[in-house]
Design a protein around this motif. Sequence first.
Motif, PDB file in Angstrom:
ATOM      1  N   LEU A   1      76.706  64.420 123.529  1.00  0.00           N
ATOM      2  CA  LEU A   1      75.839  64.944 122.478  1.00  0.00           C
ATOM      3  C   LEU A   1      75.360  66.349 122.829  1.00  0.00           C
ATOM      4  O   LEU A   1      75.214  67.194 121.933  1.00  0.00           O
ATOM      5  CB  LEU A   1      74.647  64.007 122.254  1.00  0.00           C
ATOM      6  N   ALA A   2      75.120  66.591 124.106  1.00  0.00           N
ATOM      7  CA  ALA A   2      74.748  67.949 124.520  1.00  0.00           C
ATOM      8  C   ALA A   2      75.875  68.922 124.207  1.00  0.00           C
ATOM      9  O   ALA A   2      75.639  70.040 123.715  1.00  0.00           O
ATOM     10  CB  ALA A   2      74.430  67.973 126.022  1.00  0.00           C
ATOM     11  N   GLY A   3      77.119  68.496 124.448  1.00  0.00           N
ATOM     12  CA  GLY A   3      78.270  69.345 124.127  1.00  0.00           C
ATOM     13  C   GLY A   3      78.402  69.593 122.641  1.00  0.00           C
ATOM     14  O   GLY A   3      78.601  70.734 122.200  1.00  0.00           O
ATOM     15  N   GLY A   4      78.297  68.525 121.842  1.00  0.00           N
ATOM     16  CA  GLY A   4      78.386  68.677 120.398  1.00  0.00           C
ATOM     17  C   GLY A   4      77.272  69.546 119.846  1.00  0.00           C
ATOM     18  O   GLY A   4      77.498  70.357 118.931  1.00  0.00           O
ATOM     19  N   LEU A   5      76.051  69.390 120.389  1.00  0.00           N
ATOM     20  CA  LEU A   5      74.915  70.191 119.940  1.00  0.00           C
ATOM     21  C   LEU A   5      75.143  71.669 120.228  1.00  0.00           C
ATOM     22  O   LEU A   5      74.881  72.534 119.368  1.00  0.00           O
ATOM     23  CB  LEU A   5      73.636  69.713 120.632  1.00  0.00           C
ATOM     24  N   MET A   6      75.650  71.990 121.403  1.00  0.00           N
ATOM     25  CA  MET A   6      75.872  73.392 121.745  1.00  0.00           C
ATOM     26  C   MET A   6      76.947  74.019 120.862  1.00  0.00           C
ATOM     27  O   MET A   6      76.833  75.178 120.456  1.00  0.00           O
ATOM     28  CB  MET A   6      76.254  73.528 123.221  1.00  0.00           C
ATOM     29  N   ILE A   7      77.990  73.253 120.529  1.00  0.00           N
ATOM     30  CA  ILE A   7      79.021  73.776 119.621  1.00  0.00           C
ATOM     31  C   ILE A   7      78.413  74.049 118.247  1.00  0.00           C
ATOM     32  O   ILE A   7      78.651  75.097 117.639  1.00  0.00           O
ATOM     33  CB  ILE A   7      80.194  72.787 119.493  1.00  0.00           C
ATOM     34  N   SER A   8      77.595  73.104 117.763  1.00  0.00           N
ATOM     35  CA  SER A   8      76.978  73.263 116.445  1.00  0.00           C
ATOM     36  C   SER A   8      76.031  74.452 116.408  1.00  0.00           C
ATOM     37  O   SER A   8      75.969  75.187 115.415  1.00  0.00           O
ATOM     38  CB  SER A   8      76.234  71.983 116.059  1.00  0.00           C
ATOM     39  N   LEU A   9      75.280  74.646 117.486  1.00  0.00           N
ATOM     40  CA  LEU A   9      74.338  75.762 117.534  1.00  0.00           C
ATOM     41  C   LEU A   9      75.058  77.101 117.641  1.00  0.00           C
ATOM     42  O   LEU A   9      74.568  78.122 117.142  1.00  0.00           O
ATOM     43  CB  LEU A   9      73.375  75.591 118.718  1.00  0.00           C
ATOM     44  N   THR A  10      76.215  77.104 118.288  1.00  0.00           N
ATOM     45  CA  THR A  10      76.962  78.348 118.484  1.00  0.00           C
ATOM     46  C   THR A  10      77.769  78.735 117.254  1.00  0.00           C
ATOM     47  O   THR A  10      77.933  79.928 116.963  1.00  0.00           O
ATOM     48  CB  THR A  10      77.910  78.201 119.692  1.00  0.00           C
ATOM     49  N   ALA A  11      78.286  77.738 116.520  1.00  0.00           N
ATOM     50  CA  ALA A  11      79.224  77.991 115.417  1.00  0.00           C
ATOM     51  C   ALA A  11      78.727  79.013 114.393  1.00  0.00           C
ATOM     52  O   ALA A  11      79.489  79.899 113.989  1.00  0.00           O
ATOM     53  CB  ALA A  11      79.586  76.676 114.727  1.00  0.00           C
ATOM     54  N   PRO A  12      77.442  78.953 113.945  1.00  0.00           N
ATOM     55  CA  PRO A  12      77.003  79.940 112.935  1.00  0.00           C
ATOM     56  C   PRO A  12      77.034  81.387 113.424  1.00  0.00           C
ATOM     57  O   PRO A  12      77.073  82.316 112.618  1.00  0.00           O
ATOM     58  CB  PRO A  12      75.566  79.501 112.619  1.00  0.00           C
ATOM     59  N   PHE A  13      77.003  81.569 114.747  1.00  0.00           N
ATOM     60  CA  PHE A  13      76.972  82.922 115.305  1.00  0.00           C
ATOM     61  C   PHE A  13      78.355  83.416 115.713  1.00  0.00           C
ATOM     62  O   PHE A  13      78.505  84.563 116.136  1.00  0.00           O
ATOM     63  CB  PHE A  13      76.044  82.968 116.519  1.00  0.00           C
TER      64      PHE A  13
END
Length: 399
Positions: free
Chosen positions: A350-362
């Motif tokens: 979940l930490a990995g998925g969260l970081m991908i989601s947070l990074t994607a918009p940028f």
Amino acid sequence: MALGMFRSAAILGLLAAVGPFAIDMYLPALPAIAADLDTSVAATQATLTAYFVAFGLSQLVYGPWADQAGRKAPLYFGLMIFAIGSVGSFLSPSIEWLTFSRFVQGLGGAVVMVVPRAIIRDLHTGNDATRLMAMIMLVISVSPMLAPLAGSLLILVFDWRAIFVVLGLATFASLAVTHFALPETLAPEKRVPVNLRSLLRGSKRLLTDRAFMGLTLVGGFGMASFFVFIASASFVYTGQFGLSPIQFSLAFALNAVGFFAASQAAAPLGERIGMGRTVSIATAGFAAATTLLVVLVLAGMVSLPLLIGMLFIANACLGLVIPTTMVMALDEHGEIAGLASSLGGTLQMLAGGLMISLTAPFFDGTATPMVVAIFICGILAFAISRVVLTSRETVSASS
């Protein structure tokens, strides 16, 4: 009957490699998928996020199930679900269909993360467990070195859908290995009946265990940094630096070699200087490498050799951190190893998925957002390691 160390590593490594193959073989196809399904980079990255989220959440099921029914029954079930997801991915007419199918794949693929770790705990503890974990990672290391290249060749000869045909075939090979080569390692008298009360009691014990949570999060943010790299690297390497899919595969393999080569030193270092000291030094090295990299990139000094070289160093540090923290987190929880493995794995995915989601918009097609996210993961892993390892040393000194 206990498996020999090398035989255990070969069997468990081949099983555990199915999950990474589903990621690594897929990476060179991301730009082609975005073009073929006429979708955005963010939507294509979401297929990875869906896999990671499902991979994380379903571990909560496989761990307790493995504690109650033994280690093999969950493997049969999970691998069949993975095969169904592979068929769905092959047939995908749209990015939404592919995202859902990858989610189904993740639901099944999680079993090869949870059960092998629980089997390791059945067989060994301490440095012996770290050594076996590192040997398994050596087997798994075939994935980042060969899977992207295999995926690139499949794209050249066929198209991206052929990747899921190969994954389906690999799944049935894993079922055969499970049936014919893997003995049951959890004796019936050691199995733990699973009910809501026992799950809540075990989960509360783990979630309130400062050492377990701290070590899990240290490894989790280390893995999250690698997941960010996985989700972004194909677009950065082929877009910003103009690499072909095959050239990207070779560059990706080089970055991954640092991780798996260093993982083989985890057990010897743990024996020589202590497992806690190994994690302390490695997280400091990871934070230092990612800090230097982000400073250079933000200063406009980014180049392909710099990026590959600094990520090689950072990933080498992770090779010491991740197997060691996995073993340390489970050491005190042998009687609920399945639950501990699944809960720890869920938090990390979940930490990995969260970081991908947070990074994607940028994400803008350059290395900058990727490097900044990896830097944040490095600092968090370092900070948490300082807190949890200091706490462990204090407890050890007072006991």
